[in-house]
Write a protein that holds these residues in place. Sequence first.
Motif, PDB file in Angstrom:
ATOM      1  N   VAL A   1       0.842  -1.201   0.000  1.00  0.00           N
ATOM      2  CA  VAL A   1       0.000   0.000   0.000  1.00  0.00           C
ATOM      3  C   VAL A   1       0.874   1.246   0.000  1.00  0.00           C
ATOM      4  N   ALA A   2       1.926   1.244   0.796  1.00  0.00           N
ATOM      5  CA  ALA A   2       2.824   2.410   0.852  1.00  0.00           C
ATOM      6  C   ALA A   2       3.434   2.697  -0.515  1.00  0.00           C
ATOM      7  N   GLU A   3       3.807   1.671  -1.248  1.00  0.00           N
ATOM      8  CA  GLU A   3       4.438   1.851  -2.558  1.00  0.00           C
ATOM      9  C   GLU A   3       3.538   2.580  -3.547  1.00  0.00           C
ATOM     10  N   PHE A   4       2.267   2.211  -3.614  1.00  0.00           N
ATOM     11  CA  PHE A   4       1.413   2.903  -4.587  1.00  0.00           C
ATOM     12  C   PHE A   4       0.761   4.152  -4.021  1.00  0.00           C
ATOM     13  N   ALA A   5       0.633   4.255  -2.689  1.00  0.00           N
ATOM     14  CA  ALA A   5      -0.018   5.421  -2.091  1.00  0.00           C
ATOM     15  C   ALA A   5       0.916   6.622  -1.970  1.00  0.00           C
TER      16      ALA A   5
ATOM     17  N   HIS B   1      -0.728  15.381  -3.571  1.00  0.00           N
ATOM     18  CA  HIS B   1      -1.647  16.216  -2.789  1.00  0.00           C
ATOM     19  C   HIS B   1      -0.906  17.124  -1.801  1.00  0.00           C
ATOM     20  N   GLY B   2       0.422  17.226  -1.953  1.00  0.00           N
ATOM     21  CA  GLY B   2       1.196  18.141  -1.127  1.00  0.00           C
ATOM     22  C   GLY B   2       1.491  17.654   0.272  1.00  0.00           C
ATOM     23  N   CYS B   3       1.341  16.362   0.491  1.00  0.00           N
ATOM     24  CA  CYS B   3       1.576  15.795   1.822  1.00  0.00           C
ATOM     25  C   CYS B   3       2.682  14.746   1.732  1.00  0.00           C
ATOM     26  N   SER B   4       3.081  14.226   2.868  1.00  0.00           N
ATOM     27  CA  SER B   4       4.026  13.112   2.902  1.00  0.00           C
ATOM     28  C   SER B   4       3.359  11.951   3.632  1.00  0.00           C
ATOM     29  N   LEU B   5       3.728  10.755   3.241  1.00  0.00           N
ATOM     30  CA  LEU B   5       3.194   9.553   3.880  1.00  0.00           C
ATOM     31  C   LEU B   5       4.053   9.239   5.095  1.00  0.00           C
ATOM     32  N   TRP B   6       3.458   9.319   6.281  1.00  0.00           N
ATOM     33  CA  TRP B   6       4.200   9.057   7.513  1.00  0.00           C
ATOM     34  C   TRP B   6       4.256   7.561   7.811  1.00  0.00           C
ATOM     35  N   ASP B   7       3.096   6.871   7.675  1.00  0.00           N
ATOM     36  CA  ASP B   7       3.047   5.460   8.026  1.00  0.00           C
ATOM     37  C   ASP B   7       1.805   4.818   7.420  1.00  0.00           C
ATOM     38  N   VAL B   8       1.835   3.495   7.321  1.00  0.00           N
ATOM     39  CA  VAL B   8       0.680   2.695   6.913  1.00  0.00           C
ATOM     40  C   VAL B   8       0.547   1.584   7.940  1.00  0.00           C
ATOM     41  N   GLU B   9      -0.668   1.387   8.444  1.00  0.00           N
ATOM     42  CA  GLU B   9      -0.875   0.268   9.374  1.00  0.00           C
ATOM     43  C   GLU B   9      -2.119  -0.513   8.966  1.00  0.00           C
ATOM     44  N   TYR B  10      -2.035  -1.811   9.208  1.00  0.00           N
ATOM     45  CA  TYR B  10      -3.154  -2.722   8.988  1.00  0.00           C
ATOM     46  C   TYR B  10      -3.316  -3.473  10.294  1.00  0.00           C
ATOM     47  N   VAL B  11      -4.362  -3.127  11.048  1.00  0.00           N
ATOM     48  CA  VAL B  11      -4.522  -3.657  12.404  1.00  0.00           C
ATOM     49  C   VAL B  11      -5.943  -4.139  12.651  1.00  0.00           C
ATOM     50  N   ARG B  12      -6.043  -5.059  13.593  1.00  0.00           N
ATOM     51  CA  ARG B  12      -7.347  -5.557  14.036  1.00  0.00           C
ATOM     52  C   ARG B  12      -7.669  -4.887  15.367  1.00  0.00           C
TER      53      ARG B  12
ATOM     54  N   LEU C   1      -3.764   5.081   6.547  1.00  0.00           N
ATOM     55  CA  LEU C   1      -2.645   5.863   6.044  1.00  0.00           C
ATOM     56  C   LEU C   1      -2.498   7.052   6.983  1.00  0.00           C
ATOM     57  N   TYR C   2      -1.296   7.283   7.475  1.00  0.00           N
ATOM     58  CA  TYR C   2      -1.012   8.458   8.297  1.00  0.00           C
ATOM     59  C   TYR C   2      -0.217   9.431   7.442  1.00  0.00           C
ATOM     60  N   ILE C   3      -0.729  10.641   7.316  1.00  0.00           N
ATOM     61  CA  ILE C   3      -0.098  11.627   6.446  1.00  0.00           C
ATOM     62  C   ILE C   3       0.363  12.839   7.257  1.00  0.00           C
ATOM     63  N   ASP C   4       1.274  13.585   6.661  1.00  0.00           N
ATOM     64  CA  ASP C   4       1.800  14.779   7.307  1.00  0.00           C
ATOM     65  C   ASP C   4       1.966  15.861   6.251  1.00  0.00           C
ATOM     66  N   ARG C   5       2.032  17.112   6.711  1.00  0.00           N
ATOM     67  CA  ARG C   5       2.246  18.246   5.829  1.00  0.00           C
ATOM     68  C   ARG C   5       2.819  19.375   6.669  1.00  0.00           C
ATOM     69  N   GLU C   6       3.726  20.116   6.079  1.00  0.00           N
ATOM     70  CA  GLU C   6       4.250  21.309   6.746  1.00  0.00           C
ATOM     71  C   GLU C   6       3.071  22.208   7.082  1.00  0.00           C
ATOM     72  N   GLY C   7       2.944  22.587   8.343  1.00  0.00           N
ATOM     73  CA  GLY C   7       1.829  23.429   8.762  1.00  0.00           C
ATOM     74  C   GLY C   7       0.606  22.641   9.214  1.00  0.00           C
ATOM     75  N   GLY C   8       0.637  21.316   9.042  1.00  0.00           N
ATOM     76  CA  GLY C   8      -0.457  20.478   9.532  1.00  0.00           C
ATOM     77  C   GLY C   8      -1.392  19.973   8.444  1.00  0.00           C
ATOM     78  N   VAL C   9      -2.076  18.905   8.763  1.00  0.00           N
ATOM     79  CA  VAL C   9      -3.025  18.234   7.873  1.00  0.00           C
ATOM     80  C   VAL C   9      -4.427  18.622   8.295  1.00  0.00           C
ATOM     81  N   ASP C  10      -5.315  18.826   7.317  1.00  0.00           N
ATOM     82  CA  ASP C  10      -6.713  19.083   7.668  1.00  0.00           C
ATOM     83  C   ASP C  10      -7.608  18.004   7.055  1.00  0.00           C
ATOM     84  N   ILE C  11      -8.875  18.094   7.366  1.00  0.00           N
ATOM     85  CA  ILE C  11      -9.838  17.069   6.918  1.00  0.00           C
ATOM     86  C   ILE C  11      -9.925  17.013   5.387  1.00  0.00           C
TER      87      ILE C  11
END
Length: 150
Positions: A7-11, A18-29, A38-48
Amino acid sequence: MKITQQVAEFAEPIVREHGCSLWDVEYVREGGEWFLRLYIDREGGVDIADCEAISRAVDPILDEKDLIADSYSFEVCSAGLERQLRRPSDFAQFMGACVTVRLYSAKNGAKEHTGALRGYEDGAVSVETPAGVQRFEKNEVAMVRLHVDF
């Protein structure tokens, strides 16, 4: 290859578009249900709006690739102020920042130690606390996350 890596490779390129960076991907129960996040980050913060746009762009690709046989919920989230540090690059980026180290069992009377991140070597974490610099070996560390005083 693990689902999260695939998922990280194609996401990642989509997230960057979209001007963000991919911080992490988790698949959990959790609570009997599976979640792909998908956990994303952006300079100045991420919004909805960032989360929604990336979700709409990645979701059809997930359906097309059909990597996960089980039923799951897909979420795109901000990495957050108190994000978990996992990769060596995470530790390098936040060297000197205040972190909380959670241990599997108590050491020096506590399972959590908070202080300035002073080192990271092969999974071992060094943190400067009021008691001095403490080193926690990889097999002792359950989790390390940024610490923010509110």
